[in-house]
Design an enzyme around this catalytic site. Structure first.
Site, PDB file in Angstrom:
ATOM      1  N   TRP A 350       9.506   5.085 -13.216  1.00  0.00           N
ATOM      2  CA  TRP A 350      10.529   4.722 -12.223  1.00  0.00           C
ATOM      3  C   TRP A 350      11.334   3.515 -12.692  1.00  0.00           C
ATOM      4  O   TRP A 350      12.514   3.403 -12.422  1.00  0.00           O
ATOM      5  CB  TRP A 350       9.841   4.417 -10.879  1.00  0.00           C
ATOM      6  CG  TRP A 350      10.793   4.008  -9.799  1.00  0.00           C
ATOM      7  CD1 TRP A 350      11.488   4.829  -8.955  1.00  0.00           C
ATOM      8  CD2 TRP A 350      11.171   2.668  -9.419  1.00  0.00           C
ATOM      9  NE1 TRP A 350      12.261   4.099  -8.087  1.00  0.00           N
ATOM     10  CE2 TRP A 350      12.087   2.770  -8.360  1.00  0.00           C
ATOM     11  CE3 TRP A 350      10.811   1.400  -9.882  1.00  0.00           C
ATOM     12  CZ2 TRP A 350      12.647   1.661  -7.738  1.00  0.00           C
ATOM     13  CZ3 TRP A 350      11.381   0.281  -9.275  1.00  0.00           C
ATOM     14  CH2 TRP A 350      12.279   0.419  -8.217  1.00  0.00           C
ATOM     15  N   HIS A 351      10.670   2.596 -13.423  1.00  0.00           N
ATOM     16  CA  HIS A 351      11.346   1.370 -13.833  1.00  0.00           C
ATOM     17  C   HIS A 351      12.391   1.605 -14.919  1.00  0.00           C
ATOM     18  O   HIS A 351      13.273   0.779 -15.106  1.00  0.00           O
ATOM     19  CB  HIS A 351      10.328   0.339 -14.337  1.00  0.00           C
ATOM     20  CG  HIS A 351       9.561  -0.304 -13.228  1.00  0.00           C
ATOM     21  ND1 HIS A 351       8.434   0.269 -12.684  1.00  0.00           N
ATOM     22  CD2 HIS A 351       9.764  -1.444 -12.534  1.00  0.00           C
ATOM     23  CE1 HIS A 351       7.983  -0.510 -11.709  1.00  0.00           C
ATOM     24  NE2 HIS A 351       8.773  -1.551 -11.601  1.00  0.00           N
ATOM     25  N   GLY A 352      12.290   2.691 -15.631  1.00  0.00           N
ATOM     26  CA  GLY A 352      13.285   2.947 -16.660  1.00  0.00           C
ATOM     27  C   GLY A 352      12.876   4.148 -17.489  1.00  0.00           C
ATOM     28  O   GLY A 352      11.695   4.450 -17.612  1.00  0.00           O
TER      29      GLY A 352
END
Lengths: 499, 503
Positions: A350-352
């Site tokens: 989700w963060h990247g």
């Protein structure tokens, strides 16, 4: 009169093109809370907001319009995505709530997931998976030139929580699309969180906004502290130290790399939590309460505790909408560990869109599972020594994982680790500290502030709440003045040590 | 709570804006505890941009262009008329001038193209070339165009060894060593050409182990084919008894070799067959003996040595005794010596760089005397930013230093290549940092590997443009002109220069 004239003198220089330019979409200058333009814009916004305080419908429309402009400013035409998402999810939730057939409800829910996650996937992960496919098969694939819409990871999760809660029957759907649009687009948390849950926010919509003394004190402290964390500590240490280390770890000794990792741990906390705090503070000024997002995470004495204090709106979202649907702890111990691991793996992604984020999530997932196992098998006591050891281990594990989070590539991450483990050169420490004195003074201050117990912060908030608005304004002004000083300070000259 | 009135956040924000407006009326130039206070400019985002102080200042300090040289004397005289000491520097012109500019190098390069003979380049620099940045790409381009293999000279140890992608070097870690920044240099262990000396058979100061047992090992590798095998290795060492031995391991065979030689620098040439991937040197010496490094090369074609030394302004190269310099010059017979310095000298506090020019004249003079046949190329410094009022701009010192560097080249009959101009001139560092993917690091001084590749390309293009000149003898004391078809981004013609002065 002269004073007034000199005060207005700058207006003679007003550049109408630049003024108008400030309102236009510019991907290079998003509307951040820590900019002078936002302050002036917010003042104008508040003037009308106060006038509309008792006109419920007009106020909601006004805030929604402002929020869309706010989003347009950083994402251009992508604000239509936000509009699209609003219309689609509003109707899905209504259809789900009004449908009597469980199968139909399930189908509608699946469609909603498909639309939301499909959008997120398309914009954020297409190239990631295309390049993965290319790496696996060796067949060249075209690269899509899509810009990532700002904040898409935040608002898709926010709208998803709404539809899922309606599906589960935990909340009633909104019957007015403008109310829903207000919830989805609410500008304080729109682009960088916290991820506000429908169940937290929707009950506040019909109430007239009310700002109590305590709210005001809390907002002032949150905004002042947030600005200090984001625009003083984080921005200064990243520009003057941390970025340089991660740009070229191999050129720096292990001790400089280690300090760079500690620096990054502070930087990302200050950056992220500072911005969240400002968002929560601004929402409070408007009369809306958002849940806290960070609670001094580096005070944690276990990794499980860390995830109760770090980016709480995300970790609780992942718990409620991913971990529990996967089965949570209801299907045996082994399944629970697997669920924890999978949840964090996807949380990492989700963060990247990068394998380094996946590894970061996997490390945290494995650590969470191990922590559970350890507590079940060993049942450690609760004395100060265990706590101190737990803290030391937790902090350093989190720092270790940050290396992958920050490095961008495994090559850079392994260089950092290599330098720390084989080229430490602790003898350089006095030279390094002496050459970057402002950087390490700020780092020490940042960690010292982080160690302040939560109780002290609440007392400060109450104290500020009882002060006059002038005192409150002075506090915020002083912090902004410090931000200006730091923002325009000269950068630290580069130094490479012989090691 | 019901009796309480809701607070008015508008008043709060209005007061904040009012207080900031009041602060913005404070006179400029206030200081607090010795630190200058920055002005509060609330409306900075919407006001007309005032001409930045930096721009006004640099307009007169115009950097010299890469294109046809403007008449030197006028630009030089405009700001700082040469003082008597600078004239003295002029009088100290090199004892053995080469043909001027790049001529002897270009002649050697043409010979190489014709008969495959050897052409040798020494590239001296600071952290900008650490880890074979710039030099690695430049070497590769030259080897592709003119033949040759090998990474050139590699010292026994280096701070940037782990960072270097073109050769992998490890050593026993128990070498006593001195270098350009050692506080004291003992006479019996003179520095070699790279600015280092490593002593076999001596115990380092911080060690308690045995004095002997030093070794060094090199593994070939890296992105380019010419570097993946060691065709020929030349070990450089100081004087001592021939009974000293180095055991050389290559292709899983260890062969002892004696280390004869009484010159200040001696060499042992090894030709592993087949070409080796890895070579290890174990030293067995009777008394402490200086060892310098190993050069990996081929009998013909291009060899380019990277002599990086972090923090070096170039001036400390005079710490290498002339005897050793001359001995290396004899062994190596360079055709081109490149000097690429500046980021460690550039400081906005320095108004003039006459002192730097004088010190570097001495460096150039010594190198020229040690390598009489070599052309010398001064690479002008790259762009470097400082933050003025919150905005990154070219540091005030850059054009000043560039001018000194160009004068240094002109007065010593050396060639000059203006890297600042090649990068894009004023404020190019800011765009190199902000470009995606970035070409430079966020210290706004150093380029990264992508930036280094670009610089190497620009430098290669410049050299090739010079090479393409069919035998045009460069008039001695001048800046070489870029060829009309030069692919360099901005071969600024003289007219542009004039326009820029007036800006």
């Amino acid at each position: 009169m002269d004073l007034l004239r000199s005060a207005l003198a700058p207006l003679d220089n007003l550049d109408l093109d630049r003024l108008l330019g400030q309102f236009a979409y510019n991907p290079k200058s998003p509307l951040l809370f820590n900019t002078g333009f936002f302050l002036l814009l917010f003042l104008g916004f508040l003037a009308i907001y106060q006038l509309l305080r008792h006109q419920h419908r007009a106020r909601l429309l006004y805030v929604t319009a402002f929020s869309l402009f706010f989003y347009y400013k950083s994402s251009g035409l992508y604000f239509l995505l936000l509009v699209f998402s609003t219309i689609v999810e509003y109707h899905f939730a209504l259809w789900i709530a009004d449908s009597g057939s469980p199968a139909r409800r399930k189908l509608l829910m699946a469609l909603s997931l498909l639309v939301n996650l499909g959008m997120l996937f398309y914009f954020k992960y297409t190239n990631f998976f295309l390049s993965g496919y290319q790496a696996l098969t060796g067949q060249p694939v075209p690269v899509l030139h899509v810009l990532l819409p700002v904040g898409i990871s935040f608002y898709t999760f926010q709208t998803l929580s709404y539809t899922i809660d309606v599906y589960r029957g935990q909340i009633k759907p909104l019957r007015n699309i403008w109310d829903f649009a207000f919830f989805v687009s609410f500008f304080p948390q729109l682009v960088a969180g916290p991820i506000v849950r429908a169940s937290d926010f929707i009950p506040q919509i019909p109430r007239p906004p009310f700002v109590s003394r305590e709210d005001m004190g809390r907002a002032v402290v949150l905004i002042a502290a947030g600005l200090f964390k984001k625009a003083v500590i984080s921005d200064y240490i990243s520009l003057n130290y941390v970025d340089r280390i991660f740009d070229n770890p191999g050129l720096y000794s292990g001790i400089e790399n280690l300090l760079g990792v500690y620096g990054y741990a502070l930087q990302i906390y200050c950056d992220f939590s500072g911005y969240s705090d400002i968002a929560i503070g601004i929402a409070l000024l408007l009369g809306y309460r958002l849940p806290p997002n960070f609670l001094s995470p580096y005070q944690s004495t276990s990794i499980t505790e860390f995830w109760r204090r770090w980016h709480i709106s995300l970790s609780s979202w992942l718990r409620d909408y991913l971990y529990i649907p996967l089965g949570g702890n209801r299907r045996g111990v082994v399944r629970q560990y697997i669920n924890l691991f999978l949840t964090m793996l996807l949380g990492g992604l989700w963060h990247g869109a990068s394998l380094t984020f996946v590894l970061w999530g996997a490390l945290h997932g494995a650590a969470l599972a191990l922590d559970k196992l350890f507590k079940q098998v060993v049942k450690p006591g609760n004395n100060w020594l265990i706590k101190a050891l737990g803290w030391l281990l937790t902090f350093h594990f989190v720092c270790f994982c940050w290396i992958f989070f920050r490095a961008g590539t495994f090559e850079v991450a392994s260089q950092v680790i290599h330098q720390i483990t084989t080229n430490l050169h602790p003898d350089l420490l006095p030279q390094v500290l002496g050459s970057f004195r402002p950087v390490f003074a700020l780092m020490a201050l940042g960690y010292a502030l982080h160690a302040i117990p939560d109780g002290a912060v609440f007392s400060l908030e109450n104290f500020m709440g009882r002060r006059s608005v002038v005192t409150q304004a002075v506090l915020v002004t002083v912090v902004i003045w410090v931000v200006i000083q730091v923002k325009s300070a000269e950068i630290q000259p580069f130094i490479y040590f012989q090691f | 709570m019901s009796s309480e009135r809701s607070r008015n956040p508008f008043v709060l924000v209005l007061l904040v804006v009012g207080l900031l407006a009041a602060l913005s009326l404070l006179p400029a130039g206030l200081t607090l505890g010795g630190t200058a206070l920055r002005p509060v400019r609330l409306l900075a985002d919407v006001l007309r941009k005032q001409p930045a102080a930096a721009v006004a200042a640099t307009a007169t300090d115009l950097p010299p262009p890469n294109g046809p040289a403007a008449p030197v004397d006028t630009t030089a005289a405009m700001v700082a008329p040469p003082d008597s000491s600078e004239l003295a520097a002029h009088a100290q012109a090199p004892a053995v001038p080469n043909l001027g500019g790049l001529d002897s190098f270009l002649a050697a390069l043409r010979r190489t193209k014709a008969d495959g003979s050897k052409v040798r380049i020494a590239y001296f620099g600071d952290s900008m070339i650490e880890g074979d940045l710039i030099t690695g790409d430049l070497r590769n381009s030259l080897q592709q165009a003119f033949g040759g293999t090998g990474v050139g000279y590699v010292p026994i140890g280096s701070v940037a060894a782990d960072f270097r992608g073109t050769v992998h070097e490890t050593n026993s870690g128990n070498w006593l060593s001195y270098d350009l920044v050692s506080p004291k240099l003992p006479g019996q262990y003179p520095l070699g050409l790279s600015g280092h000396v490593f002593v076999a058979g001596a115990r380092p100061a911080d060690s308690t182990g045995a004095a002997g047992g030093q070794w060094v090992s090199y593994r070939a590798g890296g992105p380019w084919a010419p570097l993946r095998r060691f065709e020929q290795a030349r070990l450089f060492y100081g004087p001592g008894p021939a009974t000293d031995v180095v055991r050389v391991t290559a292709n899983n065979r260890t062969v002892p070799h004696e280390l004869p030689g009484t010159a200040a620098a001696n060499e042992l040439t090894l030709t592993p067959s087949p070409a080796a991937r890895q070579m290890r040197f174990d030293f067995d010496v009777r008394a402490p003996r200086p060892v310098y490094g190993v050069s990996f090369e081929s009998p013909g074609g291009v060899t380019l040595d990277n002599f990086s030394f972090r923090g070096n302004s170039g001036m400390s190269l005079t710490r290498i005794p002339f005897k050793e310099l001359a001995a290396f010059g004899k062994l190596q017979a360079y055709d081109l010596i490149i000097l690429h310095y500046g980021v460690n000298v550039a400081s906005a506090r320095n108004l003039s760089y006459g002192w730097y020019e004088r010190a570097m004249t001495r460096v150039v003079d010594r190198l020229q005397r040690a390598c009489p046949a070599a052309s010398i190329l001064i690479v002008g410094m790259s762009d470097k930013s400082s933050r003025i009022d919150g905005e990154f701009v070219t540091d005030l010192s850059v054009p000043r230093l560039l001018k000194a560097q160009r004068r240094l080249a002109e007065r010593n009959h050396a060639a000059f290549w203006n890297l600042f101009e090649a990068m894009g001139g004023e404020n190019s560092m800011v765009s190199w940092v902000e470009e995606s993917p970035a070409l430079a690091n966020r210290d706004y001084t150093h380029v990264n590997s992508r930036g280094a590749r670009k610089i190497a390309r620009l430098l290669f293009d410049y050299l090739m443009a010079e090479y393409a000149h069919p035998g045009a003898p460069a008039p001695a004391p001048t800046v070489p002109a870029a060829a009309p078809d030069s692919p360099a981004p901005k071969p600024a013609p003289a007219a542009d220069t004039a326009a820029a002065v007036m800006r």
